[in-house]
Write a protein that holds these residues in place. Structure first.
Motif, PDB file in Angstrom:
ATOM      1  N   LEU A  51       0.812  -1.223   0.000  1.00 29.73           N
ATOM      2  CA  LEU A  51       0.000   0.000   0.000  1.00 29.73           C
ATOM      3  C   LEU A  51       0.847   1.276   0.000  1.00 29.73           C
ATOM      4  O   LEU A  51       0.605   2.201  -0.773  1.00 29.73           O
ATOM      5  N   LEU A  52       1.856   1.301   0.875  1.00 30.79           N
ATOM      6  CA  LEU A  52       2.666   2.517   0.960  1.00 30.79           C
ATOM      7  C   LEU A  52       3.414   2.791  -0.341  1.00 30.79           C
ATOM      8  O   LEU A  52       3.549   3.938  -0.763  1.00 30.79           O
ATOM      9  N   GLN A  53       3.878   1.694  -0.969  1.00 29.53           N
ATOM     10  CA  GLN A  53       4.574   1.872  -2.249  1.00 29.53           C
ATOM     11  C   GLN A  53       3.600   2.407  -3.297  1.00 29.53           C
ATOM     12  O   GLN A  53       3.929   3.305  -4.075  1.00 29.53           O
ATOM     13  N   ASP A  54       2.374   1.863  -3.311  1.00 30.32           N
ATOM     14  CA  ASP A  54       1.332   2.315  -4.246  1.00 30.32           C
ATOM     15  C   ASP A  54       1.039   3.801  -4.058  1.00 30.32           C
ATOM     16  O   ASP A  54       0.994   4.569  -5.018  1.00 30.32           O
ATOM     17  N   LEU A  55       0.845   4.183  -2.795  1.00 30.95           N
ATOM     18  CA  LEU A  55       0.526   5.591  -2.508  1.00 30.95           C
ATOM     19  C   LEU A  55       1.684   6.487  -2.921  1.00 30.95           C
ATOM     20  O   LEU A  55       1.495   7.554  -3.515  1.00 30.95           O
TER      21      LEU A  55
END
Ligand SMILES: Cc1cc2nc3c(=O)[nH]c(=O)nc-3n(C[C@H](O)[C@H](O)[C@H](O)COP(=O)(O)O)c2cc1C
Length: 156
Positions: free
Chosen positions: A18-22
């Motif tokens: 998720l953090l990489q996506d954001l």
């Protein structure tokens, strides 16, 4: 003519980072938006995105078309587009706000069990936008500390 376009969507690939996506979304968004005089805010919680885009009508509408095709989310529900005199998020090419106590209180008052932005209406949407305007921007730092901790952040 300047417009404001807000939408709600559901994130795909819950198990991915998720953090990489954001971080990826915000990097592209901030680069494109600043070059095209677009500003706004992105909020993510409980598997849902909420985004507000402000800027010239044709640029915002074209960008929204491309955002709608993005495989990182689906079930995109647009709110009524409104004409605006000023872009009030102009300090941010794309502000990112993480859940905080004020926003929690707001959703509690609205009886939202989880963040479900598609349920916002013409009365609650401007109040939510005010909270996003007042909130501090959150810095996203993807964690690269092994498979088990990929994208884990208790606040998201
Ligand atoms: C929730 C979400 C919000 C996004 N917001 C923006 C944005 O504000 N500006 C932007 O240029 N791209 C944004 N993107 C990325 C676009 O969907 C798309 O990847 C980007 O415009 C590049 O498109 P292209 O590969 O067709 O050129 C967002 C993607 C998602 C999933």
């Amino acid at each position: 003519m300047k417009i404001q376009l807000c939408y709600a969507s559901t994130r795909n690939n819950e198990s991915e980072d998720l953090l990489q996506d954001l971080n990826d979304i915000l990097t592209v968004a901030r680069d494109f938006n600043s070059r095209n005089e677009i500003c706004g805010v992105l909020y993510y919680a409980d598997g849902s995105f909420f985004q507000c885009l402000q800027g010239s009508e044709h640029v915002v509408k074209q960008l929204f078309e491309s955002i709608c095709k993005d495989k990182r989310h689906h079930q995109i529900i647009g709110f009524d587009t409104t004409e605006i005199a000023e872009t009030n998020f102009k300090d941010w090419s794309m502000k990112y706000v993480q859940r905080n106590s004020e926003i929690n209180k707001f959703f509690k008052k609205m009886n939202f069990k989880i963040f479900s932005p598609a349920q916002l209406d013409e009365n609650s949407l401007p109040i939510f936008l005010n909270h996003l305007y007042d909130a501090d921007q959150t810095n996203i730092k993807p964690q690269r500390v092994g498979m088990n901790n990929r994208g884990v952040n208790k606040y998201l």
